[in-house]
Scaffold this motif. Structure first.
Motif, PDB file in Angstrom:
ATOM      1  N   GLU A  91     -18.320 -33.239  53.441  1.00  0.00           N
ATOM      2  CA  GLU A  91     -17.430 -32.106  53.240  1.00  0.00           C
ATOM      3  C   GLU A  91     -17.252 -31.250  54.493  1.00  0.00           C
ATOM      4  OE1 GLU A  91     -18.951 -30.106  49.772  1.00  0.00           O
ATOM      5  OE2 GLU A  91     -17.750 -31.364  48.428  1.00  0.00           O
ATOM      6  N   LYS A  92     -17.984 -31.539  55.560  1.00  0.00           N
ATOM      7  CA  LYS A  92     -17.721 -30.821  56.806  1.00  0.00           C
ATOM      8  C   LYS A  92     -16.274 -31.059  57.240  1.00  0.00           C
ATOM      9  CE  LYS A  92     -19.357 -32.127  60.821  1.00  0.00           C
ATOM     10  NZ  LYS A  92     -18.144 -32.191  61.695  1.00  0.00           N
ATOM     11  N   ASP A  93     -15.790 -32.286  57.030  1.00  0.00           N
ATOM     12  CA  ASP A  93     -14.390 -32.610  57.298  1.00  0.00           C
ATOM     13  C   ASP A  93     -13.591 -32.368  56.014  1.00  0.00           C
ATOM     14  OD1 ASP A  93     -14.540 -33.667  60.101  1.00  0.00           O
ATOM     15  OD2 ASP A  93     -15.933 -35.047  59.147  1.00  0.00           O
ATOM     16  N   PHE A  94     -13.470 -31.106  55.654  1.00  0.00           N
ATOM     17  CA  PHE A  94     -12.910 -30.719  54.354  1.00  0.00           C
ATOM     18  C   PHE A  94     -11.470 -31.181  54.202  1.00  0.00           C
ATOM     19  CE2 PHE A  94     -11.317 -27.731  51.145  1.00  0.00           C
ATOM     20  CZ  PHE A  94     -12.344 -27.767  50.215  1.00  0.00           C
ATOM     21  N   GLN A  95     -10.677 -30.983  55.238  1.00  0.00           N
ATOM     22  CA  GLN A  95      -9.264 -31.372  55.165  1.00  0.00           C
ATOM     23  C   GLN A  95      -9.121 -32.889  55.121  1.00  0.00           C
ATOM     24  OE1 GLN A  95      -6.862 -29.800  58.355  1.00  0.00           O
ATOM     25  NE2 GLN A  95      -4.940 -30.252  57.326  1.00  0.00           N
ATOM     26  N   GLN A  96      -9.985 -33.590  55.840  1.00  0.00           N
ATOM     27  CA  GLN A  96      -9.913 -35.048  55.856  1.00  0.00           C
ATOM     28  C   GLN A  96     -10.110 -35.621  54.460  1.00  0.00           C
ATOM     29  OE1 GLN A  96     -11.731 -37.762  59.018  1.00  0.00           O
ATOM     30  NE2 GLN A  96     -13.257 -37.904  57.401  1.00  0.00           N
ATOM     31  N   ILE A  97     -11.020 -35.052  53.690  1.00  0.00           N
ATOM     32  CA  ILE A  97     -11.237 -35.535  52.323  1.00  0.00           C
ATOM     33  C   ILE A  97      -9.967 -35.390  51.497  1.00  0.00           C
ATOM     34  CG2 ILE A  97     -12.459 -35.067  50.170  1.00  0.00           C
ATOM     35  CD1 ILE A  97     -14.940 -34.439  51.812  1.00  0.00           C
ATOM     36  N   ALA A  98      -9.291 -34.254  51.644  1.00  0.00           N
ATOM     37  CA  ALA A  98      -8.043 -34.038  50.901  1.00  0.00           C
ATOM     38  C   ALA A  98      -6.987 -35.064  51.292  1.00  0.00           C
ATOM     39  CB  ALA A  98      -7.533 -32.623  51.150  1.00  0.00           C
ATOM     40  N   VAL A  99      -6.919 -35.392  52.573  1.00  0.00           N
ATOM     41  CA  VAL A  99      -5.935 -36.366  53.056  1.00  0.00           C
ATOM     42  C   VAL A  99      -6.268 -37.761  52.535  1.00  0.00           C
ATOM     43  CG1 VAL A  99      -5.012 -37.495  55.116  1.00  0.00           C
ATOM     44  CG2 VAL A  99      -5.357 -35.012  55.112  1.00  0.00           C
ATOM     45  N   VAL A 100      -7.533 -38.145  52.623  1.00  0.00           N
ATOM     46  CA  VAL A 100      -7.936 -39.473  52.140  1.00  0.00           C
ATOM     47  C   VAL A 100      -7.697 -39.588  50.636  1.00  0.00           C
ATOM     48  CG1 VAL A 100      -9.911 -41.023  51.799  1.00  0.00           C
ATOM     49  CG2 VAL A 100      -9.587 -39.885  54.006  1.00  0.00           C
ATOM     50  N   ARG A 101      -7.949 -38.507  49.908  1.00  0.00           N
ATOM     51  CA  ARG A 101      -7.686 -38.531  48.464  1.00  0.00           C
ATOM     52  C   ARG A 101      -6.203 -38.775  48.191  1.00  0.00           C
ATOM     53  NH1 ARG A 101      -9.954 -34.068  47.241  1.00  0.00           N
ATOM     54  NH2 ARG A 101     -11.896 -34.906  46.383  1.00  0.00           N
ATOM     55  N   ALA A 102      -5.337 -38.106  48.955  1.00  0.00           N
ATOM     56  CA  ALA A 102      -3.896 -38.297  48.781  1.00  0.00           C
ATOM     57  C   ALA A 102      -3.492 -39.734  49.102  1.00  0.00           C
ATOM     58  CB  ALA A 102      -3.128 -37.322  49.675  1.00  0.00           C
ATOM     59  N   MET A 103      -4.095 -40.313  50.140  1.00  0.00           N
ATOM     60  CA  MET A 103      -3.792 -41.690  50.512  1.00  0.00           C
ATOM     61  C   MET A 103      -4.234 -42.658  49.420  1.00  0.00           C
ATOM     62  SD  MET A 103      -5.398 -44.006  53.548  1.00  0.00           S
ATOM     63  CE  MET A 103      -6.854 -44.274  52.534  1.00  0.00           C
ATOM     64  N   ILE A 104      -5.417 -42.444  48.871  1.00  0.00           N
ATOM     65  CA  ILE A 104      -5.921 -43.299  47.792  1.00  0.00           C
ATOM     66  C   ILE A 104      -4.956 -43.288  46.605  1.00  0.00           C
ATOM     67  CG2 ILE A 104      -7.732 -43.458  46.025  1.00  0.00           C
ATOM     68  CD1 ILE A 104      -9.738 -42.604  48.205  1.00  0.00           C
ATOM     69  N   GLU A 105      -4.464 -42.097  46.275  1.00  0.00           N
ATOM     70  CA  GLU A 105      -3.536 -41.980  45.147  1.00  0.00           C
ATOM     71  C   GLU A 105      -2.219 -42.676  45.442  1.00  0.00           C
ATOM     72  OE1 GLU A 105      -3.263 -37.800  44.443  1.00  0.00           O
ATOM     73  OE2 GLU A 105      -5.287 -37.653  43.600  1.00  0.00           O
ATOM     74  N   GLU A 106      -1.708 -42.503  46.673  1.00  0.00           N
ATOM     75  CA  GLU A 106      -0.417 -43.111  47.006  1.00  0.00           C
ATOM     76  C   GLU A 106      -0.497 -44.637  47.014  1.00  0.00           C
ATOM     77  OE1 GLU A 106       2.933 -42.547  50.433  1.00  0.00           O
ATOM     78  OE2 GLU A 106       0.966 -43.178  51.107  1.00  0.00           O
ATOM     79  N   LEU A 107      -1.574 -45.172  47.569  1.00  0.00           N
ATOM     80  CA  LEU A 107      -1.704 -46.625  47.702  1.00  0.00           C
ATOM     81  C   LEU A 107      -2.369 -47.266  46.491  1.00  0.00           C
ATOM     82  CD1 LEU A 107      -2.796 -46.925  51.472  1.00  0.00           C
ATOM     83  CD2 LEU A 107      -0.490 -46.969  50.495  1.00  0.00           C
ATOM     84  N   HIS A 108      -2.775 -46.454  45.515  1.00  0.00           N
ATOM     85  CA  HIS A 108      -3.421 -46.963  44.295  1.00  0.00           C
ATOM     86  C   HIS A 108      -4.644 -47.811  44.631  1.00  0.00           C
ATOM     87  CE1 HIS A 108       0.052 -45.475  42.094  1.00  0.00           C
ATOM     88  NE2 HIS A 108       0.849 -46.160  42.887  1.00  0.00           N
ATOM     89  N   ILE A 109      -5.473 -47.281  45.519  1.00  0.00           N
ATOM     90  CA  ILE A 109      -6.685 -47.997  45.929  1.00  0.00           C
ATOM     91  C   ILE A 109      -7.768 -47.779  44.870  1.00  0.00           C
ATOM     92  CG2 ILE A 109      -8.474 -48.213  47.699  1.00  0.00           C
ATOM     93  CD1 ILE A 109      -6.408 -47.149  49.716  1.00  0.00           C
ATOM     94  N   PRO A 110      -8.346 -48.838  44.335  1.00  0.00           N
ATOM     95  CA  PRO A 110      -9.336 -48.698  43.257  1.00  0.00           C
ATOM     96  C   PRO A 110     -10.726 -48.357  43.802  1.00  0.00           C
ATOM     97  CG  PRO A 110      -8.972 -51.016  43.711  1.00  0.00           C
ATOM     98  CD  PRO A 110      -8.025 -50.254  44.613  1.00  0.00           C
TER      99      PRO A 110
END
Length: 283
Positions: free
Chosen positions: A148-167
Motif C-alpha cells: 500500500e505504499k504505492d497507493f495509487q498503483q494499486i488503484a491503477v492495477v485494480r482498474a486494469m484487472i477489471e478492464e482485462l477481466h483477469i481472474p
C-alpha cells in the motif's frame, strides 16, 4: 527454490503445479528487496500452496533514464532472502525476454491516472500496466500481492484487472515501516545516514497531521504538512494530496468521502531522492 530466467522455464513448472491443483500466489517486484517486500511474500507463502516472486527492473515504467540506471540491483541477496522465507520460484528475466518486441499497448484509467503520479511521471502507469499484465499472463496467479505504499498503483492495477477481466485476487498489504516510522523503500538505500534521519520527518509529520486534522479543515491540514516539511532544509514536497481513497480525487471537506487518504511525494537530500508515503485520515 528455483530461479527461472525464461518464460518457458517458469510456465513449464507452473503448469505442473496447476495440474496438481495447487494455488499460486504472486509478488511482482523490481528487486532490492527489504522487509516490506518480505511481508508481502510471507503472506503469499501463508495463503497459497506455491509462491512466485518476479525480480525485474521494468524499463517501460521509468520516464527518467538516470532513475532507471541508478535503481539498485541486488539479485543474489534478494534470492537468499526469498529462499529463507519459503518462496518456490523466482522469475528473474532480462529485458529482451519480457520485451522481445516493443509493447505498444496503451493503458489509461482517468481520473485515477490523471492525478498525483500520473501527470508528474508521464508513461509511468502505462509501463506498470504493461509489465503487470504480462506477468499475470505468464504466472496466471490466483492471488497477487501489492504494498500500500504505492497507493495509487494499486488503484491503477485494480482498474486494469477489471478492464482485462483477469481472474486474479488483488491483495493490498499494509505499509511496513522502520522503527523510526520511515516507510521502507528500495530507494532508501540511496540515502546517506544524515538524509535517512531527515527523511524520517515525512512520516513523523504525517502521523502528527492525523491528530491535527481532528480540529482543522482539509486545507489547513494540507498546508500544515506541506509548510512544515518544506521548512526543513533539503526536504522539498513535490505534492501532497488529500483524496477520496477510492477515486483518488481531492476532497475539500472531511465529510466528502467515507475513506480519505493523504498521499505525498518528497524530494530528500543534496542529490534529491524521491520518496513517497501515504496516511489514512478516515475509513
Amino acid at each position: 527454490m528455483y530461479i527461472a530466467e525464461t518464460v518457458k522455464e517458469l510456465t513449464d513448472f507452473l503448469e505442473q503445479e496447476r495440474t496438481a491443483g495447487k494455488t499460486i500466489g504472486f509478488v511482482p517486484t523490481m528487486g532490492a528487496l527489504h522487509a516490506g517486500h518480505a511481508s508481502l511474500v510471507s503472506r503469499s507463502v501463508k495463503e497459497n500452496d506455491i509462491t512466485v516472486v518476479s525480480i525485474f527492473v521494468n524499463p517501460t515504467q521509468f520516464n527518467d533514464k538516470n532513475d532507471l540506471a541508478n535503481y539498485p540491483r541486488t539479485l543474489e541477496a534478494d534470492a537468499q532472502l526469498l529462499e529463507r522465507i519459503g518462496v518456490d520460484y523466482v522469475f528473474a528475466p532480462n529485458a529482451e525476454e519480457i520485451y522481445p518486441e516493443p509493447d505498444t499497448r496503451y493503458f489509461d484509467y482517468p481520473p485515477i491516472t490523471s492525478v498525483m503520479e500520473g501527470p508528474r511521471r508521464p508513461g509511468h502507469f502505462n509501463g506498470v500496466c504493461q509489465i503487470v499484465s504480462k506477468l499475470f499472463d505468464i504466472v496466471k496467479p490466483h492471488r497477487a500481492y501489492f504494498g500500500e505504499k504505492d497507493f495509487q498503483q494499486i488503484a491503477v492495477v485494480r482498474a486494469m484487472i477489471e478492464e482485462l477481466h483477469i481472474p486474479v485476487e488483488l491483495c493490498p498489504c499494509p505499509i511496513v515501516r522502520e522503527e523510526s516510522g520511515l516507510a521502507l523503500s528500495s530507494r532508501n538505500t540511496l540515502l546517506t545516514g544524515e538524509e535517512r534521519k531527515l527523511a524520517v520527518n515525512i512520516s513523523r509529520i504525517l502521523f502528527i497531521s492525523v491528530d491535527y486534522a481532528q480540529n482543522h479543515s482539509v486545507k489547513e491540514t494540507h498546508d500544515f504538512v506541506v509548510n512544515t516539511l518544506n521548512a526543513l532544509n533539503r526536504l522539498d514536497v513535490e505534492y501532497f494530496e488529500i483524496v477520496n481513497a477510492c477515486t483518488l480525487q481531492n476532497v475539500t471537506a472531511w465529510t466528502d468521502a467515507t475513506e480519505i487518504q493523504g498521499c505525498i511525494t518528497v524530494y530528500c537530500g543534496k542529490k534529491p531522492i524521491r520518496l513517497i508515503d501515504n496516511i489514512k485520515y478516515k475509513g
